[in-house]
Write a protein that holds these residues in place. Structure first.
Motif, PDB file in Angstrom:
ATOM      1  N   HIS A 121       0.874  -1.176   0.000  1.00  0.00           N
ATOM      2  CA  HIS A 121       0.000   0.000   0.000  1.00  0.00           C
ATOM      3  C   HIS A 121       0.904   1.217   0.000  1.00  0.00           C
ATOM      4  CE1 HIS A 121      -3.202   2.448   2.470  1.00  0.00           C
ATOM      5  NE2 HIS A 121      -2.875   3.034   1.355  1.00  0.00           N
ATOM      6  N   ILE A 122       0.923   1.922  -1.113  1.00  0.00           N
ATOM      7  CA  ILE A 122       1.863   3.035  -1.274  1.00  0.00           C
ATOM      8  C   ILE A 122       1.143   4.266  -1.823  1.00  0.00           C
ATOM      9  CG2 ILE A 122       3.975   1.649  -1.502  1.00  0.00           C
ATOM     10  CD1 ILE A 122       3.624   1.631  -4.488  1.00  0.00           C
ATOM     11  N   HIS A 123       1.829   5.382  -1.761  1.00  0.00           N
ATOM     12  CA  HIS A 123       1.212   6.642  -2.167  1.00  0.00           C
ATOM     13  C   HIS A 123       2.082   7.369  -3.167  1.00  0.00           C
ATOM     14  CE1 HIS A 123      -0.558   5.663   1.798  1.00  0.00           C
ATOM     15  NE2 HIS A 123      -1.616   5.781   1.034  1.00  0.00           N
ATOM     16  N   PRO A 124       1.574   7.559  -4.370  1.00  0.00           N
ATOM     17  CA  PRO A 124       2.371   8.214  -5.402  1.00  0.00           C
ATOM     18  C   PRO A 124       2.353   9.738  -5.247  1.00  0.00           C
ATOM     19  CG  PRO A 124       0.239   7.627  -6.306  1.00  0.00           C
ATOM     20  CD  PRO A 124       0.249   7.144  -4.874  1.00  0.00           C
ATOM     21  N   GLU A 125       3.326  10.351  -5.835  1.00  0.00           N
ATOM     22  CA  GLU A 125       3.402  11.814  -5.882  1.00  0.00           C
ATOM     23  C   GLU A 125       2.703  12.294  -7.145  1.00  0.00           C
ATOM     24  OE1 GLU A 125       4.999  13.929  -3.751  1.00  0.00           O
ATOM     25  OE2 GLU A 125       5.475  12.242  -2.421  1.00  0.00           O
ATOM     26  N   TRP A 126       2.018  13.407  -7.006  1.00  0.00           N
ATOM     27  CA  TRP A 126       1.360  14.051  -8.149  1.00  0.00           C
ATOM     28  C   TRP A 126       2.333  15.072  -8.711  1.00  0.00           C
ATOM     29  CZ3 TRP A 126      -2.064  14.103 -11.761  1.00  0.00           C
ATOM     30  CH2 TRP A 126      -2.606  15.284 -12.280  1.00  0.00           C
ATOM     31  N   ASP A 127       2.594  15.019 -10.005  1.00  0.00           N
ATOM     32  CA  ASP A 127       3.583  15.950 -10.564  1.00  0.00           C
ATOM     33  C   ASP A 127       2.959  17.277 -10.984  1.00  0.00           C
ATOM     34  OD1 ASP A 127       2.271  15.461 -12.933  1.00  0.00           O
ATOM     35  OD2 ASP A 127       4.033  14.757 -14.022  1.00  0.00           O
ATOM     36  N   GLY A 128       1.659  17.407 -10.793  1.00  0.00           N
ATOM     37  CA  GLY A 128       0.996  18.659 -11.127  1.00  0.00           C
ATOM     38  C   GLY A 128       0.693  18.798 -12.607  1.00  0.00           C
ATOM     39  N   LYS A 129       1.161  17.849 -13.398  1.00  0.00           N
ATOM     40  CA  LYS A 129       0.990  17.961 -14.845  1.00  0.00           C
ATOM     41  C   LYS A 129       0.207  16.796 -15.446  1.00  0.00           C
ATOM     42  CE  LYS A 129       5.368  18.253 -15.295  1.00  0.00           C
ATOM     43  NZ  LYS A 129       6.800  18.498 -15.545  1.00  0.00           N
ATOM     44  N   GLY A 130      -0.207  15.892 -14.597  1.00  0.00           N
ATOM     45  CA  GLY A 130      -1.032  14.810 -15.149  1.00  0.00           C
ATOM     46  C   GLY A 130      -0.582  13.417 -14.780  1.00  0.00           C
ATOM     47  N   THR A 131       0.520  13.312 -14.050  1.00  0.00           N
ATOM     48  CA  THR A 131       1.031  11.970 -13.763  1.00  0.00           C
ATOM     49  C   THR A 131       1.296  11.780 -12.269  1.00  0.00           C
ATOM     50  OG1 THR A 131       2.086  11.935 -15.927  1.00  0.00           O
ATOM     51  CG2 THR A 131       2.828  10.281 -14.358  1.00  0.00           C
ATOM     52  N   PHE A 132       0.826  10.661 -11.759  1.00  0.00           N
ATOM     53  CA  PHE A 132       1.199  10.203 -10.418  1.00  0.00           C
ATOM     54  C   PHE A 132       2.376   9.246 -10.592  1.00  0.00           C
ATOM     55  CE2 PHE A 132      -3.266  11.267  -9.613  1.00  0.00           C
ATOM     56  CZ  PHE A 132      -3.194  11.853  -8.354  1.00  0.00           C
ATOM     57  N   THR A 133       3.372   9.371  -9.729  1.00  0.00           N
ATOM     58  CA  THR A 133       4.548   8.507  -9.835  1.00  0.00           C
ATOM     59  C   THR A 133       4.922   7.967  -8.469  1.00  0.00           C
ATOM     60  OG1 THR A 133       5.405   9.805 -11.670  1.00  0.00           O
ATOM     61  CG2 THR A 133       6.983   8.426 -10.520  1.00  0.00           C
ATOM     62  N   VAL A 134       5.289   6.707  -8.447  1.00  0.00           N
ATOM     63  CA  VAL A 134       5.786   6.121  -7.205  1.00  0.00           C
ATOM     64  C   VAL A 134       6.829   5.072  -7.543  1.00  0.00           C
ATOM     65  CG1 VAL A 134       3.985   4.324  -7.037  1.00  0.00           C
ATOM     66  CG2 VAL A 134       5.098   5.156  -4.952  1.00  0.00           C
ATOM     67  N   GLU A 135       7.847   5.009  -6.702  1.00  0.00           N
ATOM     68  CA  GLU A 135       8.861   3.988  -6.910  1.00  0.00           C
ATOM     69  C   GLU A 135       8.511   2.779  -6.055  1.00  0.00           C
ATOM     70  OE1 GLU A 135      12.913   5.055  -8.099  1.00  0.00           O
ATOM     71  OE2 GLU A 135      13.421   4.302  -6.115  1.00  0.00           O
ATOM     72  N   THR A 136       8.643   1.625  -6.654  1.00  0.00           N
ATOM     73  CA  THR A 136       8.329   0.408  -5.912  1.00  0.00           C
ATOM     74  C   THR A 136       9.231  -0.705  -6.418  1.00  0.00           C
ATOM     75  OG1 THR A 136       6.518  -1.019  -5.162  1.00  0.00           O
ATOM     76  CG2 THR A 136       6.486  -0.391  -7.475  1.00  0.00           C
ATOM     77  N   SER A 137       9.176  -1.855  -5.735  1.00  0.00           N
ATOM     78  CA  SER A 137       9.876  -3.005  -6.299  1.00  0.00           C
ATOM     79  C   SER A 137       9.056  -4.245  -6.006  1.00  0.00           C
ATOM     80  CB  SER A 137      11.299  -3.116  -5.765  1.00  0.00           C
ATOM     81  OG  SER A 137      11.281  -3.636  -4.466  1.00  0.00           O
ATOM     82  N   PHE A 138       9.149  -5.193  -6.884  1.00  0.00           N
ATOM     83  CA  PHE A 138       8.360  -6.415  -6.795  1.00  0.00           C
ATOM     84  C   PHE A 138       9.290  -7.546  -6.371  1.00  0.00           C
ATOM     85  CE2 PHE A 138       6.514  -3.569  -9.887  1.00  0.00           C
ATOM     86  CZ  PHE A 138       5.160  -3.601  -9.596  1.00  0.00           C
ATOM     87  N   PRO A 139       8.863  -8.368  -5.406  1.00  0.00           N
ATOM     88  CA  PRO A 139       9.780  -9.374  -4.872  1.00  0.00           C
ATOM     89  C   PRO A 139      10.114 -10.482  -5.872  1.00  0.00           C
ATOM     90  CG  PRO A 139       7.581  -9.616  -3.918  1.00  0.00           C
ATOM     91  CD  PRO A 139       7.571  -8.354  -4.711  1.00  0.00           C
ATOM     92  N   LYS A 140       9.168 -10.836  -6.725  1.00  0.00           N
ATOM     93  CA  LYS A 140       9.348 -11.970  -7.649  1.00  0.00           C
ATOM     94  C   LYS A 140       8.777 -11.598  -8.997  1.00  0.00           C
ATOM     95  CE  LYS A 140      10.934 -15.327  -4.976  1.00  0.00           C
ATOM     96  NZ  LYS A 140      12.150 -16.065  -5.308  1.00  0.00           N
ATOM     97  N   GLY A 141       9.092 -12.411  -9.990  1.00  0.00           N
ATOM     98  CA  GLY A 141       8.431 -12.246 -11.277  1.00  0.00           C
ATOM     99  C   GLY A 141       7.006 -12.755 -11.198  1.00  0.00           C
ATOM    100  N   GLY A 142       6.232 -12.444 -12.216  1.00  0.00           N
ATOM    101  CA  GLY A 142       4.858 -12.940 -12.263  1.00  0.00           C
ATOM    102  C   GLY A 142       3.866 -11.811 -12.449  1.00  0.00           C
TER     103      GLY A 142
END
Ligand SMILES: [Cu+2]
Length: 291
Positions: A121-142
């Motif tokens: 459960h994470i919260h992205p940043e709003w860039d003010g121009k149309g895009t929410f961005t958040v950095e994350t990582s996934f433990p496994k493929g799939g």
């Protein structure tokens, strides 16, 4: 960022855009998807009753929104930091730039894997121009399902989602199995979940009772997390139904924390309760069987 930065779309979902007005079996999150210009879109028909249950199916075209989920690097690889971008438009493709603050955030993102053993459960940043961005990582493929939860200005609670593919070694999928006992120990807390009803469509109260694991004393100083006593996410075992849950009393501080929801259909559901104590958030998962 750019449309050509594409995500892999899972075969099962490459079924075209499904979420026109009222598609009851598709549930809350309008998970129909299509490859459009290399990006992945999700279309919502969840409106008007966003706080109650995942059976939000009565949307009208004018109220619908679409979200595009892209990885900045084009694809995501297991165990690597990945930038996830989310853009929201109306169904005519017009970008939505105004969102309401909802539980202290403009957007909430929930990510689960196929067997629901992974939850983020994470919260992205709003860039003010149309895009929410958040950095994350996934433990496994799939395959992972990403849910974006937001309130467009003047609109109501909307949840859009998409299955995305992560490259890398996969792990065997386990069956989502109902817990024999709804008592869990996490971070030194013993948390018991009770349901006022285990019947589909009933207005149901989920009560989490938080005790100190050692002393068994009820914890009375739970802290506000995202503006409430806690945050609860409920998904059907196939992750197709995302239930909206709201606290019965936002200002509660334990040992009991009550939330209201309604399970749309009989079946197996996973419930994650998130609470904050002494500055630290802890997440308690349960699996329940609904009749
Ligand atoms: Cu959130």
């Amino acid at each position: 960022m750019k449309k050509r930065m594409m995500l892999m779309l899972t075969g099962a979902l490459a079924v075209g855009l499904l979420a026109a007005c009222g598609t009851p079996k598709e549930g809350a999150d309008g998970h129909g998807g299509t490859h459009q210009g290399g990006a992945i879109n999700a279309l919502a028909n969840d409106n008007g009753h966003g706080d109650h249950g995942g059976q939000d199916t009565g949307g009208h075209a004018a109220d619908n929104y679409k979200a595009t989920f892209t990885f900045a690097s084009g694809t995501a690889k297991a165990s690597e930091n990945t930038k996830l971008n989310v853009q929201v438009t109306d169904t005519n493709g017009k970008a939505i730039h105004d969102f309401e603050w909802n539980h202290e955030k403009l957007m909430h993102i929930i990510i689960v894997n196929k067997d629901l053993s992974y939850f983020s459960h994470i919260h992205p940043e709003w860039d003010g121009k149309g895009t929410f961005t958040v950095e994350t990582s996934f433990p496994k493929g799939g395959e992972y399902k990403v849910f974006a939860d937001f309130v467009p200005k003047g609109g109501s609670g909307t949840t859009l989602s998409k299955w995305v593919k992560v490259e890398g070694e996969t792990k065997p999928q386990e069956k989502v199995k109902a817990d024999a006992e709804l008592v869990k120990v996490v971070d030194g807390k013993e948390v018991t979940l009770t349901l006022s009803s285990a019947k589909a469509k009933d207005e149901t109260t989920l009560t989490f009772t938080v005790k100190d694991e050692k002393t068994k004393e009820g914890i009375r100083n739970l802290e506000q997390y995202l503006g409430a006593v806690g945050h609860v996410v409920v998904l059907s075992e196939d992750a197709e139904q995302y239930l909206h849950v709201h606290p019965a009393n936002e200002k509660a501080s334990g040992p009991a924390a009550e939330f209201m929801t309604a399970f749309p259909n009989p079946g197996t559901y996973k419930i994650w309760g998130q609470f904050q104590h002494q500055g630290k958030v802890f997440t308690v998962p349960y699996v329940v069987e609904i009749q």
